[in-house]
Design an enzyme around this catalytic site. Sequence first.
Site, PDB file in Angstrom:
ATOM      1  N   ASP A  17       0.834  -1.212   0.000  1.00  0.00           N
ATOM      2  CA  ASP A  17       0.000   0.000   0.000  1.00  0.00           C
ATOM      3  C   ASP A  17       0.864   1.256   0.000  1.00  0.00           C
ATOM      4  OD1 ASP A  17      -2.326   1.438  -0.002  1.00  0.00           O
ATOM      5  OD2 ASP A  17      -2.620   1.336   2.164  1.00  0.00           O
ATOM      6  N   HIS A  34       2.625   3.573  -9.052  1.00  0.00           N
ATOM      7  CA  HIS A  34       2.492   2.126  -9.287  1.00  0.00           C
ATOM      8  C   HIS A  34       3.722   1.580 -10.016  1.00  0.00           C
ATOM      9  CE1 HIS A  34      -1.426   2.128  -7.582  1.00  0.00           C
ATOM     10  NE2 HIS A  34      -1.987   2.827  -8.541  1.00  0.00           N
ATOM     11  N   LEU A 128      11.772 -20.167  -5.173  1.00  0.00           N
ATOM     12  CA  LEU A 128      10.791 -19.292  -4.510  1.00  0.00           C
ATOM     13  C   LEU A 128       9.459 -19.406  -5.241  1.00  0.00           C
ATOM     14  CD1 LEU A 128      10.162 -16.789  -2.551  1.00  0.00           C
ATOM     15  CD2 LEU A 128      10.753 -15.359  -4.505  1.00  0.00           C
TER      16      LEU A 128
HETATM   17  C1  FPP Z   1      -1.930   0.163  -3.382  1.00  0.00           C
HETATM   18  O1  FPP Z   1      -1.470   1.474  -3.306  1.00  0.00           O
HETATM   19  C2  FPP Z   1      -1.352  -0.516  -4.531  1.00  0.00           C
HETATM   20  C3  FPP Z   1      -2.057  -1.042  -5.566  1.00  0.00           C
HETATM   21  C4  FPP Z   1      -3.519  -1.021  -5.635  1.00  0.00           C
HETATM   22  C5  FPP Z   1      -1.374  -1.643  -6.712  1.00  0.00           C
HETATM   23  C6  FPP Z   1      -0.126  -2.403  -6.372  1.00  0.00           C
HETATM   24  C7  FPP Z   1       0.662  -2.562  -7.604  1.00  0.00           C
HETATM   25  C8  FPP Z   1       2.012  -2.610  -7.650  1.00  0.00           C
HETATM   26  C9  FPP Z   1       2.907  -2.577  -6.480  1.00  0.00           C
HETATM   27  C10 FPP Z   1       2.684  -2.690  -8.953  1.00  0.00           C
HETATM   28  C11 FPP Z   1       2.891  -4.101  -9.347  1.00  0.00           C
HETATM   29  C12 FPP Z   1       1.740  -4.476 -10.128  1.00  0.00           C
HETATM   30  C13 FPP Z   1       1.614  -5.540 -10.892  1.00  0.00           C
HETATM   31  C14 FPP Z   1       0.639  -5.386 -11.921  1.00  0.00           C
HETATM   32  C15 FPP Z   1       2.367  -6.807 -10.756  1.00  0.00           C
HETATM   33  P1  FPP Z   1      -2.529   2.639  -3.404  1.00  0.00           P
HETATM   34  O2  FPP Z   1      -2.704   2.993  -4.831  1.00  0.00           O
HETATM   35  O3  FPP Z   1      -3.787   2.242  -2.694  1.00  0.00           O
HETATM   36  O4  FPP Z   1      -1.796   3.786  -2.646  1.00  0.00           O
HETATM   37  P2  FPP Z   1      -2.473   4.919  -1.746  1.00  0.00           P
HETATM   38  O5  FPP Z   1      -3.070   4.235  -0.537  1.00  0.00           O
HETATM   39  O6  FPP Z   1      -1.309   5.757  -1.381  1.00  0.00           O
HETATM   40  O7  FPP Z   1      -3.469   5.620  -2.615  1.00  0.00           O
END
Ligand code: FPP
Length: 246
Positions: A17, A34, A128
Site C-alpha cells: 500500500d 504504481h 521461490l
Molecule cells: C496500493 O497502493 C497498490 C495497488 C492497488 C497496486 C499495487 C501494484 C504494484 C505494487 C505494482 C505491481 C503491479 C503488478 C501489476 C504486478 P494505493 O494505490 O492504494 O496507494 P495509496 O493508498 O497511497 O493511494
Amino acid sequence: MATPRPIVPHHVAIVMDGNGRWATKRFLPRIVGHKQGLDSLTRCVKACLERGIGVLTVFAFSSENWNRPSDEVSGLMDLLALSLSKEVPSLNANGVQLHFVGDRQRLSEKVQAGLAQAELSTASNQRLIFNVCFNYGGRWDIAQAAQKLASRGEAITELSLDRAMALAHVPDPDLLIRTGGELRISNFLLWQAAYSELHFSDKLWPEFDEAALDEAIAVFRTRERRFGQTTAQVSGHDNTPNTKAA
Ligand code: FPP
C-alpha cells in the site's frame, strides 16, 4: 565455521500500500507511483531469494480496485502486461515459480493468455514460489472454494475448503506485512491469515526496501507463535497430558 543462517518466515505475504500517496507527495500521477511500486516489488523478490524465504504472496489488484478511476485501472492492467514481458526471463533465471491468484474472467483474453504462459514457463522452478494476487479478494476466494465443493457435491469442511482455496499450493503465511501506515487487512487472505503474524510498516510501498523487510523479519522472530496453545506448551515445559489428544 560458517555462521548459522537466521530463521526466516517460510511464507511472507504483503499488502503493498502507498503507491498513490508516494506519487501525490511528488506531484506526479498515481500511475508513476504504481510503476515505482513495481520496481520495489522486483527488489523485494530479489531480497526474498537472498534471505531464503520460500513463498512470497503480494496483493497487486483487489476485487475492489475496479472502482478506481478508469485510467488508473487501465494503467495497472498495462503494468501487469509489462511486468510479464519484462520480469519473466529474470524470474526464470532465478528459479522463481510464478502463480497468479484471483478471478481471471474479467481480464482480457490477451492478459489471461499471458498469465497462463508465464505460469507455464516458470512451473518447474523451485527456489521461490511467487504468488501475485490480481483481481483477488479473500471473500471471493472463500466463496469460489465453497462453490467448487458444492458443484462437486463434496462436504464443506475446514480441510476440503482449505484444499479448494486459490492458495492451496502453499502453506499459510507466517508473516503478513502491510505497508503505507494503514492498520487493516482489506480483504486479503482472510482464510489463510488466521495465524499469521501481522506487521504494519509506515513506509509507503515504493520506499519499502531491504532494511524494512529485515526489520519485519526481526520483529517476526521476537513473536511467540502459540496456535491456540499456552506458552508452557509451545516451549515444551508443560507435561500436563492432553486428554483430548489422539
Ligand atoms: C496500493 O497502493 C497498490 C495497488 C492497488 C497496486 C499495487 C501494484 C504494484 C505494487 C505494482 C505491481 C503491479 C503488478 C501489476 C504486478 P494505493 O494505490 O492504494 O496507494 P495509496 O493508498 O497511497 O493511494
